[in-house]
Scaffold this motif. Sequence first.
Motif, PDB file in Angstrom:
ATOM      1  N   MET A 173       0.801  -1.217   0.000  1.00  0.00           N
ATOM      2  CA  MET A 173       0.000   0.000   0.000  1.00  0.00           C
ATOM      3  C   MET A 173       0.836   1.270   0.000  1.00  0.00           C
ATOM      4  O   MET A 173       0.317   2.359  -0.245  1.00  0.00           O
ATOM      5  CB  MET A 173      -0.929   0.004   1.223  1.00  0.00           C
ATOM      6  N   GLU A 174       2.124   1.162   0.274  1.00  0.00           N
ATOM      7  CA  GLU A 174       2.977   2.343   0.362  1.00  0.00           C
ATOM      8  C   GLU A 174       3.172   2.973  -1.017  1.00  0.00           C
ATOM      9  O   GLU A 174       3.146   2.281  -2.038  1.00  0.00           O
ATOM     10  CB  GLU A 174       4.340   1.954   0.936  1.00  0.00           C
ATOM     11  N   PRO A 175       3.390   4.304  -1.066  1.00  0.00           N
ATOM     12  CA  PRO A 175       3.721   4.928  -2.342  1.00  0.00           C
ATOM     13  C   PRO A 175       5.110   4.482  -2.806  1.00  0.00           C
ATOM     14  O   PRO A 175       5.893   4.012  -1.984  1.00  0.00           O
ATOM     15  CB  PRO A 175       3.684   6.429  -2.015  1.00  0.00           C
ATOM     16  N   PRO A 176       5.386   4.587  -4.115  1.00  0.00           N
ATOM     17  CA  PRO A 176       4.570   5.244  -5.144  1.00  0.00           C
ATOM     18  C   PRO A 176       3.366   4.390  -5.533  1.00  0.00           C
ATOM     19  O   PRO A 176       3.446   3.161  -5.553  1.00  0.00           O
ATOM     20  CB  PRO A 176       5.540   5.386  -6.327  1.00  0.00           C
ATOM     21  N   PHE A 177       2.268   5.064  -5.848  1.00  0.00           N
ATOM     22  CA  PHE A 177       1.030   4.382  -6.194  1.00  0.00           C
ATOM     23  C   PHE A 177       0.983   4.176  -7.704  1.00  0.00           C
ATOM     24  O   PHE A 177       0.850   5.132  -8.461  1.00  0.00           O
ATOM     25  CB  PHE A 177      -0.168   5.197  -5.727  1.00  0.00           C
ATOM     26  N   ARG A 178       1.101   2.914  -8.124  1.00  0.00           N
ATOM     27  CA  ARG A 178       1.055   2.579  -9.544  1.00  0.00           C
ATOM     28  C   ARG A 178      -0.094   1.602  -9.775  1.00  0.00           C
ATOM     29  O   ARG A 178      -0.228   0.610  -9.059  1.00  0.00           O
ATOM     30  CB  ARG A 178       2.366   1.930  -9.995  1.00  0.00           C
ATOM     31  N   GLY A 179      -0.897   1.875 -10.789  1.00  0.00           N
ATOM     32  CA  GLY A 179      -2.017   0.992 -11.085  1.00  0.00           C
ATOM     33  C   GLY A 179      -2.967   0.903  -9.903  1.00  0.00           C
ATOM     34  O   GLY A 179      -3.179   1.870  -9.170  1.00  0.00           O
ATOM     35  N   ASP A 180      -3.527  -0.290  -9.702  1.00  0.00           N
ATOM     36  CA  ASP A 180      -4.502  -0.484  -8.624  1.00  0.00           C
ATOM     37  C   ASP A 180      -3.949  -1.362  -7.503  1.00  0.00           C
ATOM     38  O   ASP A 180      -4.708  -1.923  -6.723  1.00  0.00           O
ATOM     39  CB  ASP A 180      -5.795  -1.104  -9.173  1.00  0.00           C
ATOM     40  N   THR A 181      -2.612  -1.465  -7.398  1.00  0.00           N
ATOM     41  CA  THR A 181      -2.012  -2.384  -6.427  1.00  0.00           C
ATOM     42  C   THR A 181      -2.376  -2.012  -4.998  1.00  0.00           C
ATOM     43  O   THR A 181      -2.772  -2.876  -4.204  1.00  0.00           O
ATOM     44  CB  THR A 181      -0.486  -2.421  -6.595  1.00  0.00           C
ATOM     45  N   ALA A 182      -2.238  -0.753  -4.629  1.00  0.00           N
ATOM     46  CA  ALA A 182      -2.548  -0.345  -3.260  1.00  0.00           C
ATOM     47  C   ALA A 182      -4.021  -0.595  -2.945  1.00  0.00           C
ATOM     48  O   ALA A 182      -4.357  -1.086  -1.858  1.00  0.00           O
ATOM     49  CB  ALA A 182      -2.202   1.131  -3.053  1.00  0.00           C
ATOM     50  N   HIS A 183      -4.879  -0.266  -3.878  1.00  0.00           N
ATOM     51  CA  HIS A 183      -6.320  -0.485  -3.695  1.00  0.00           C
ATOM     52  C   HIS A 183      -6.615  -1.959  -3.448  1.00  0.00           C
ATOM     53  O   HIS A 183      -7.342  -2.323  -2.518  1.00  0.00           O
ATOM     54  CB  HIS A 183      -7.055   0.018  -4.939  1.00  0.00           C
ATOM     55  N   ARG A 184      -6.035  -2.828  -4.250  1.00  0.00           N
ATOM     56  CA  ARG A 184      -6.273  -4.258  -4.084  1.00  0.00           C
ATOM     57  C   ARG A 184      -5.681  -4.764  -2.773  1.00  0.00           C
ATOM     58  O   ARG A 184      -6.246  -5.645  -2.122  1.00  0.00           O
ATOM     59  CB  ARG A 184      -5.692  -5.010  -5.277  1.00  0.00           C
ATOM     60  N   ALA A 185      -4.536  -4.218  -2.397  1.00  0.00           N
ATOM     61  CA  ALA A 185      -3.899  -4.660  -1.153  1.00  0.00           C
ATOM     62  C   ALA A 185      -4.752  -4.292   0.051  1.00  0.00           C
ATOM     63  O   ALA A 185      -4.948  -5.112   0.964  1.00  0.00           O
ATOM     64  CB  ALA A 185      -2.506  -4.046  -1.038  1.00  0.00           C
ATOM     65  N   HIS A 186      -5.285  -3.063   0.092  1.00  0.00           N
ATOM     66  CA  HIS A 186      -6.065  -2.705   1.287  1.00  0.00           C
ATOM     67  C   HIS A 186      -7.400  -3.437   1.317  1.00  0.00           C
ATOM     68  O   HIS A 186      -7.923  -3.737   2.405  1.00  0.00           O
ATOM     69  CB  HIS A 186      -6.209  -1.187   1.448  1.00  0.00           C
ATOM     70  N   ARG A 187      -7.943  -3.758   0.150  1.00  0.00           N
ATOM     71  CA  ARG A 187      -9.175  -4.553   0.134  1.00  0.00           C
ATOM     72  C   ARG A 187      -8.919  -5.951   0.706  1.00  0.00           C
ATOM     73  O   ARG A 187      -9.727  -6.477   1.480  1.00  0.00           O
ATOM     74  CB  ARG A 187      -9.718  -4.644  -1.292  1.00  0.00           C
ATOM     75  N   ARG A 188      -7.815  -6.558   0.303  1.00  0.00           N
ATOM     76  CA  ARG A 188      -7.484  -7.883   0.820  1.00  0.00           C
ATOM     77  C   ARG A 188      -7.235  -7.830   2.332  1.00  0.00           C
ATOM     78  O   ARG A 188      -7.642  -8.725   3.077  1.00  0.00           O
ATOM     79  CB  ARG A 188      -6.234  -8.440   0.116  1.00  0.00           C
ATOM     80  N   LEU A 189      -6.552  -6.783   2.771  1.00  0.00           N
ATOM     81  CA  LEU A 189      -6.209  -6.679   4.184  1.00  0.00           C
ATOM     82  C   LEU A 189      -7.446  -6.563   5.068  1.00  0.00           C
ATOM     83  O   LEU A 189      -7.591  -7.297   6.049  1.00  0.00           O
ATOM     84  CB  LEU A 189      -5.271  -5.482   4.398  1.00  0.00           C
ATOM     85  N   GLU A 191     -10.420  -7.352   4.397  1.00  0.00           N
ATOM     86  CA  GLU A 191     -11.243  -8.556   4.267  1.00  0.00           C
ATOM     87  C   GLU A 191     -10.738  -9.656   5.190  1.00  0.00           C
ATOM     88  O   GLU A 191     -11.520 -10.360   5.833  1.00  0.00           O
ATOM     89  CB  GLU A 191     -11.211  -9.036   2.811  1.00  0.00           C
ATOM     90  N   LEU A 192      -9.407  -9.789   5.271  1.00  0.00           N
ATOM     91  CA  LEU A 192      -8.810 -10.838   6.094  1.00  0.00           C
ATOM     92  C   LEU A 192      -8.731 -10.441   7.558  1.00  0.00           C
ATOM     93  O   LEU A 192      -8.946 -11.271   8.453  1.00  0.00           O
ATOM     94  CB  LEU A 192      -7.406 -11.172   5.571  1.00  0.00           C
ATOM     95  N   ALA A 193      -8.410  -9.173   7.818  1.00  0.00           N
ATOM     96  CA  ALA A 193      -8.174  -8.730   9.201  1.00  0.00           C
ATOM     97  C   ALA A 193      -8.764  -7.338   9.403  1.00  0.00           C
ATOM     98  O   ALA A 193      -8.025  -6.339   9.392  1.00  0.00           O
ATOM     99  CB  ALA A 193      -6.672  -8.739   9.510  1.00  0.00           C
ATOM    100  N   PRO A 194     -10.077  -7.228   9.601  1.00  0.00           N
ATOM    101  CA  PRO A 194     -10.703  -5.904   9.764  1.00  0.00           C
ATOM    102  C   PRO A 194     -10.131  -5.101  10.928  1.00  0.00           C
ATOM    103  O   PRO A 194     -10.161  -3.867  10.890  1.00  0.00           O
ATOM    104  CB  PRO A 194     -12.182  -6.254  10.014  1.00  0.00           C
ATOM    105  N   ASP A 195      -9.603  -5.782  11.924  1.00  0.00           N
ATOM    106  CA  ASP A 195      -9.050  -5.075  13.085  1.00  0.00           C
ATOM    107  C   ASP A 195      -7.778  -4.302  12.742  1.00  0.00           C
ATOM    108  O   ASP A 195      -7.332  -3.464  13.543  1.00  0.00           O
ATOM    109  CB  ASP A 195      -8.762  -6.062  14.216  1.00  0.00           C
ATOM    110  N   ARG A 196      -7.210  -4.524  11.572  1.00  0.00           N
ATOM    111  CA  ARG A 196      -5.990  -3.812  11.185  1.00  0.00           C
ATOM    112  C   ARG A 196      -6.288  -2.597  10.306  1.00  0.00           C
ATOM    113  O   ARG A 196      -5.386  -1.994   9.728  1.00  0.00           O
ATOM    114  CB  ARG A 196      -5.027  -4.766  10.487  1.00  0.00           C
ATOM    115  N   LEU A 197      -7.565  -2.216  10.256  1.00  0.00           N
ATOM    116  CA  LEU A 197      -7.954  -1.029   9.508  1.00  0.00           C
ATOM    117  C   LEU A 197      -7.186   0.211   9.953  1.00  0.00           C
ATOM    118  O   LEU A 197      -6.719   0.989   9.103  1.00  0.00           O
ATOM    119  CB  LEU A 197      -9.462  -0.802   9.625  1.00  0.00           C
ATOM    120  N   PRO A 198      -7.016   0.479  11.265  1.00  0.00           N
ATOM    121  CA  PRO A 198      -6.272   1.682  11.662  1.00  0.00           C
ATOM    122  C   PRO A 198      -4.849   1.718  11.111  1.00  0.00           C
ATOM    123  O   PRO A 198      -4.354   2.779  10.729  1.00  0.00           O
ATOM    124  CB  PRO A 198      -6.279   1.608  13.198  1.00  0.00           C
TER     125      PRO A 198
END
Length: 304
Positions: A173-189, A191-198
């Motif tokens: 999720m860290e920059p530089p932001f290229r394509g949709d990688t960060a978006h997909r990473a935070h969605r997976r995160l 989904e797997l561990a909602p408590d790590r949202l902060p």
Amino acid sequence: MGGDVMVDGTTDGTAGGRTGATAGGSSPGTPDEIEAAARAAFEQGVQDRTAGWVNGAREAFRRAARTGHPDIGPMALANLAVLEAQDGRAAAAREAFERAIATGHPDHAPQSLFNYAVFEQRSGDPAHARELYRRALDSGHPEHARKALLNLGGLAADEGAADEACELWLRAMEPPFRGDTAHRAHRRLVELAPDRLPEAREVYLRAMADGDELTAGQARTLLHDLDPGFLLPGEPVRLGSRSFDPAEIESAEWATGRRPAYSSGHLDVYTRDGALHTVFVDLGDPYDRRGYEALRRLLGPAGL
């Protein structure tokens, strides 16, 4: 497999930076003549592949690689490898991937490491895939290293290593932001561990504080997708055509007494000065959805 897919490197039809590495073999003629021959062969390969003429594309990419051009040659090998993989020719794909990687090209070698890893993962060899993803990560390439982190996280999640997966996704999720990688990473995160949202939220907040204008804007957009109800300091709650100071909102309710069935309707917002504000809200609109989620978080469980 839940990860990124192979890319062929022809999104703009151009080669990357020069390094002096060759794709094997050389052609007589001046550098301009070699480049012209390599580009013509490569473009023919792209055209033939688009038309579904796999054999023609294969031979054209091979011709481009044989020119030894330091940019187009590695790009042709990278595309040849993907072509062979998609055509079910595993041995030929592996050979082309290895040749593309061996060029050491700053763009096409990391791209081929990533693509080779995807191929091996799909072929049922996660150990070799992990090794290749690690090599793509070690390349430091701004795009393919991030995508390697995303897929390494997927491998870890598949093996039940949730903490390792989340750590890898946070890094993706860290920059530089290229394509949709960060978006997909935070969605997976989440989904797997909602408590790590902060923790995920902090990645984007840091990027907003420390990055340049472009990076900060990208991070803000990603933050809004990650956590729609989160308000930045001093940020208003926007609903329909109105903006409200969060401190001035006392309560709110749907004008009909219940949430509308078609995701849009009128919302009554009561402010602390005793005023009633009726606004039209479309929950299918991302901006209205974000304002609505912020309002729900502000009012708590007893609110909307």
